[in-house]
Design a protein around this motif. Structure first.
Motif, PDB file in Angstrom:
ATOM      1  N   LEU A 223    -129.108 -84.115  -2.494  1.00  0.00           N
ATOM      2  CA  LEU A 223    -129.854 -83.364  -1.664  1.00  0.00           C
ATOM      3  C   LEU A 223    -130.364 -84.248  -0.510  1.00  0.00           C
ATOM      4  CD1 LEU A 223    -132.349 -81.977  -4.346  1.00  0.00           C
ATOM      5  CD2 LEU A 223    -130.889 -80.763  -2.962  1.00  0.00           C
ATOM      6  N   LEU A 224    -130.147 -85.498  -0.462  1.00  0.00           N
ATOM      7  CA  LEU A 224    -130.460 -86.441   0.796  1.00  0.00           C
ATOM      8  C   LEU A 224    -129.185 -86.098   1.710  1.00  0.00           C
ATOM      9  CD1 LEU A 224    -131.795 -89.489  -0.552  1.00  0.00           C
ATOM     10  CD2 LEU A 224    -132.914 -88.074   0.716  1.00  0.00           C
ATOM     11  N   TYR A 225    -127.888 -85.821   1.231  1.00  0.00           N
ATOM     12  CA  TYR A 225    -127.196 -85.609   2.086  1.00  0.00           C
ATOM     13  C   TYR A 225    -127.177 -84.292   2.880  1.00  0.00           C
ATOM     14  CZ  TYR A 225    -122.168 -85.095   3.835  1.00  0.00           C
ATOM     15  OH  TYR A 225    -121.034 -84.885   4.555  1.00  0.00           O
ATOM     16  N   VAL A 226    -127.392 -83.195   2.053  1.00  0.00           N
ATOM     17  CA  VAL A 226    -127.421 -81.963   2.698  1.00  0.00           C
ATOM     18  C   VAL A 226    -128.710 -81.954   3.461  1.00  0.00           C
ATOM     19  CG1 VAL A 226    -125.946 -80.844   0.809  1.00  0.00           C
ATOM     20  CG2 VAL A 226    -128.419 -81.063   0.697  1.00  0.00           C
ATOM     21  N   GLY A 227    -129.583 -82.573   3.237  1.00  0.00           N
ATOM     22  CA  GLY A 227    -130.846 -82.337   3.796  1.00  0.00           C
ATOM     23  C   GLY A 227    -131.018 -83.260   5.107  1.00  0.00           C
ATOM     24  N   VAL A 228    -130.401 -84.378   5.119  1.00  0.00           N
ATOM     25  CA  VAL A 228    -130.522 -85.246   6.393  1.00  0.00           C
ATOM     26  C   VAL A 228    -129.230 -85.237   6.953  1.00  0.00           C
ATOM     27  CG1 VAL A 228    -130.736 -87.693   7.203  1.00  0.00           C
ATOM     28  CG2 VAL A 228    -132.069 -86.984   4.998  1.00  0.00           C
ATOM     29  N   LEU A 229    -128.132 -85.336   6.675  1.00  0.00           N
ATOM     30  CA  LEU A 229    -126.872 -85.302   7.465  1.00  0.00           C
ATOM     31  C   LEU A 229    -126.526 -83.609   7.607  1.00  0.00           C
ATOM     32  CD1 LEU A 229    -124.740 -88.123   5.669  1.00  0.00           C
ATOM     33  CD2 LEU A 229    -126.243 -88.245   8.048  1.00  0.00           C
ATOM     34  N   SER A 230    -126.302 -82.923   6.568  1.00  0.00           N
ATOM     35  CA  SER A 230    -126.018 -81.591   6.888  1.00  0.00           C
ATOM     36  C   SER A 230    -126.959 -80.787   7.704  1.00  0.00           C
ATOM     37  CB  SER A 230    -125.464 -81.066   5.759  1.00  0.00           C
ATOM     38  OG  SER A 230    -124.669 -81.636   5.036  1.00  0.00           O
ATOM     39  N   SER A 231    -128.265 -81.358   7.553  1.00  0.00           N
ATOM     40  CA  SER A 231    -129.313 -80.319   8.295  1.00  0.00           C
ATOM     41  C   SER A 231    -129.585 -80.810   9.336  1.00  0.00           C
ATOM     42  CB  SER A 231    -130.410 -80.065   7.279  1.00  0.00           C
ATOM     43  OG  SER A 231    -130.078 -79.607   5.786  1.00  0.00           O
ATOM     44  N   VAL A 232    -130.245 -81.961   9.493  1.00  0.00           N
ATOM     45  CA  VAL A 232    -130.780 -82.492  10.668  1.00  0.00           C
ATOM     46  C   VAL A 232    -129.720 -83.035  11.746  1.00  0.00           C
ATOM     47  CG1 VAL A 232    -132.205 -84.393  11.901  1.00  0.00           C
ATOM     48  CG2 VAL A 232    -132.945 -83.375   9.597  1.00  0.00           C
ATOM     49  N   VAL A 233    -128.821 -83.974  11.203  1.00  0.00           N
ATOM     50  CA  VAL A 233    -127.748 -84.536  12.287  1.00  0.00           C
ATOM     51  C   VAL A 233    -126.685 -83.424  12.571  1.00  0.00           C
ATOM     52  CG1 VAL A 233    -126.082 -86.180  12.358  1.00  0.00           C
ATOM     53  CG2 VAL A 233    -127.847 -86.982  11.078  1.00  0.00           C
ATOM     54  N   ALA A 234    -126.273 -82.655  11.649  1.00  0.00           N
ATOM     55  CA  ALA A 234    -125.133 -81.745  11.837  1.00  0.00           C
ATOM     56  C   ALA A 234    -125.827 -80.619  12.868  1.00  0.00           C
ATOM     57  CB  ALA A 234    -124.674 -80.972  10.644  1.00  0.00           C
ATOM     58  N   PHE A 235    -126.687 -79.916  12.391  1.00  0.00           N
ATOM     59  CA  PHE A 235    -127.709 -78.943  13.235  1.00  0.00           C
ATOM     60  C   PHE A 235    -127.874 -79.499  14.785  1.00  0.00           C
ATOM     61  CE2 PHE A 235    -127.567 -76.247   9.628  1.00  0.00           C
ATOM     62  CZ  PHE A 235    -127.791 -74.828  10.214  1.00  0.00           C
ATOM     63  N   LEU A 236    -128.466 -80.545  14.769  1.00  0.00           N
ATOM     64  CA  LEU A 236    -128.741 -80.942  16.281  1.00  0.00           C
ATOM     65  C   LEU A 236    -127.388 -81.340  17.305  1.00  0.00           C
ATOM     66  CD1 LEU A 236    -131.598 -83.587  15.655  1.00  0.00           C
ATOM     67  CD2 LEU A 236    -131.693 -81.807  16.886  1.00  0.00           C
ATOM     68  N   ALA A 237    -126.361 -81.825  16.265  1.00  0.00           N
ATOM     69  CA  ALA A 237    -125.292 -82.060  17.142  1.00  0.00           C
ATOM     70  C   ALA A 237    -124.391 -80.611  17.598  1.00  0.00           C
ATOM     71  CB  ALA A 237    -124.372 -82.593  16.360  1.00  0.00           C
ATOM     72  N   TRP A 238    -124.572 -79.844  16.454  1.00  0.00           N
ATOM     73  CA  TRP A 238    -124.032 -78.318  16.803  1.00  0.00           C
ATOM     74  C   TRP A 238    -124.784 -77.712  17.986  1.00  0.00           C
ATOM     75  CZ3 TRP A 238    -119.503 -75.991  15.327  1.00  0.00           C
ATOM     76  CH2 TRP A 238    -119.436 -74.836  15.276  1.00  0.00           C
ATOM     77  N   ASN A 239    -126.084 -77.483  17.768  1.00  0.00           N
ATOM     78  CA  ASN A 239    -126.962 -76.857  18.864  1.00  0.00           C
ATOM     79  C   ASN A 239    -126.728 -77.341  20.236  1.00  0.00           C
ATOM     80  OD1 ASN A 239    -127.821 -75.289  16.707  1.00  0.00           O
ATOM     81  ND2 ASN A 239    -129.857 -76.090  16.645  1.00  0.00           N
ATOM     82  N   GLN A 240    -126.696 -79.097  20.160  1.00  0.00           N
ATOM     83  CA  GLN A 240    -126.625 -79.759  21.370  1.00  0.00           C
ATOM     84  C   GLN A 240    -125.095 -79.302  22.234  1.00  0.00           C
ATOM     85  OE1 GLN A 240    -129.037 -80.878  23.116  1.00  0.00           O
ATOM     86  NE2 GLN A 240    -127.805 -81.130  24.907  1.00  0.00           N
ATOM     87  N   ALA A 241    -124.071 -79.075  21.226  1.00  0.00           N
ATOM     88  CA  ALA A 241    -122.692 -78.952  21.659  1.00  0.00           C
ATOM     89  C   ALA A 241    -122.660 -77.560  22.342  1.00  0.00           C
ATOM     90  CB  ALA A 241    -121.719 -78.926  20.242  1.00  0.00           C
TER      91      ALA A 241
END
Length: 307
Positions: A223-241
């Motif tokens: 849950l920490l993986y999907v909550g921190v990396l898959s959600s926060v990091v990945a979504f910020l990266a995708w949206n900024q891309a």
């Protein structure tokens, strides 16, 4: 401009690498965590992680948030509440191979929506690049066997996955429409929070009918993986891309997810990499390069506001 484009590609690749791991984690949790419970705790962790770093900016943007509330609500419903929950529901009712095959439709839907809503042209070169990338995905899933491809059976979960792919394309279109003065961190915090709010009654209902999530160390780490990396990091990266290179260019990088999933399976699960994996990867990469070299891929990038 060249620097912004390069950064945009790097951010899109970072997002796809993380999401590739997300599919592996989601499959591992299928027997232990119900779909809505997985989505609820994913976004709870994401909001808790993101809030300390973004609340001050969100307070400063409060007037713009209120003005943009309808837009933020729709974005949250599509990108947070519905899209990811449908993936988890699909994972309980269909095979992973089917999910990967249907997920490859998302970039196609994004290109079609860009044509429909923004008037971006689809040249023969772009269409050829998409076809080559799709063929690489199909080759990877089929393992080079036509018999295996033809023997794939479809279930109700495949409809959920198809709907999720269309919704993800719609969310990607909405990110491009983000108000210029609304910071990306504020947009992300608002959509995560609203999406979690919309999920809450459904999770309460799931707990009442079935049971709440039973935590243990392995589930907590997942849950920490999907909550921190898959959600926060990945979504910020995708949206900024998307903000830097536009939805079409960003979408084509999404085809790399099955490639990165295969590499992760090789590294962590000991699954072998064959010539089929190599040829399919080359086809996907060539398709991405061909598509992104077309002039039409520059449409909508020239006037992107700086954040």
């Amino acid at each position: 401009m060249n620097n912004r484009v390069s950064i945009g590609y790097v951010l899109a690749v970072v997002a796809t690498i993380i999401w590739a791991g997300n599919f592996i984690v989601a499959r591992a949790l299928n027997q232990d965590v119900l779909p809505i419970g997985l989505a609820f705790w994913r976004w709870t962790i994401a909001v808790a992680t993101l809030a300390p770093f973004t609340v001050r900016a969100a307070v400063a943007d409060w007037k713009l948030i209120k003005k943009s509330l309808p837009y933020l609500t729709v974005s949250a419903l599509l990108g947070v509440t519905t899209f990811n929950t449908l993936i988890y529901v699909a994972g309980h009712t269909t095979l992973a191979v089917n999910m990967a095959l249907i997920a490859s439709c998302s970039p196609v839907f994004i290109v079609l929506m860009s044509r429909l809503f923004y008037g971006e042209t689809i040249s023969l070169t772009r269409a050829a690049g998409i076809a080559i990338a799709v063929s690489g995905v199909v080759l990877l899933i089929a393992g080079g066997s036509l018999e295996r491809l033809l023997s794939i059976s479809f279930a109700i979960g495949d409809l959920y996955m198809l709907l999720a792919s269309i919704i993800f394309a719609g969310y990607t279109m909405l990110v491009k429409r983000k108000p210029p003065n609304l910071r990306m961190t504020t947009f992300t915090l608002c959509t995560f929070s609203l999406g979690l709010l919309f999920l809450s009654p459904f999770y309460a209902l799931e707990c009442w009918i079935y049971h709440p999530v039973a935590f243990n160390p392995s589930i907590a780490l997942a849950l920490l993986y999907v909550g921190v990396l898959s959600s926060v990091v990945a979504f910020l990266a995708w949206n900024q891309a998307i903000a830097l290179i536009g939805p079409n260019r960003t979408a084509l990088i999404y085809y790399l997810i099955p490639v990165f999933s295969g590499i992760a399976a090789w590294l962590f699960l000991g699954e072998a990499i064959s010539l089929v994996h190599i040829f399919s990867t080359l086809a996907i990469v060539c398709g991405i390069i061909i598509t992104n070299r077309t002039k039409s891929s520059l449409v909508g990038i020239r006037n992107i506001p700086k954040n």
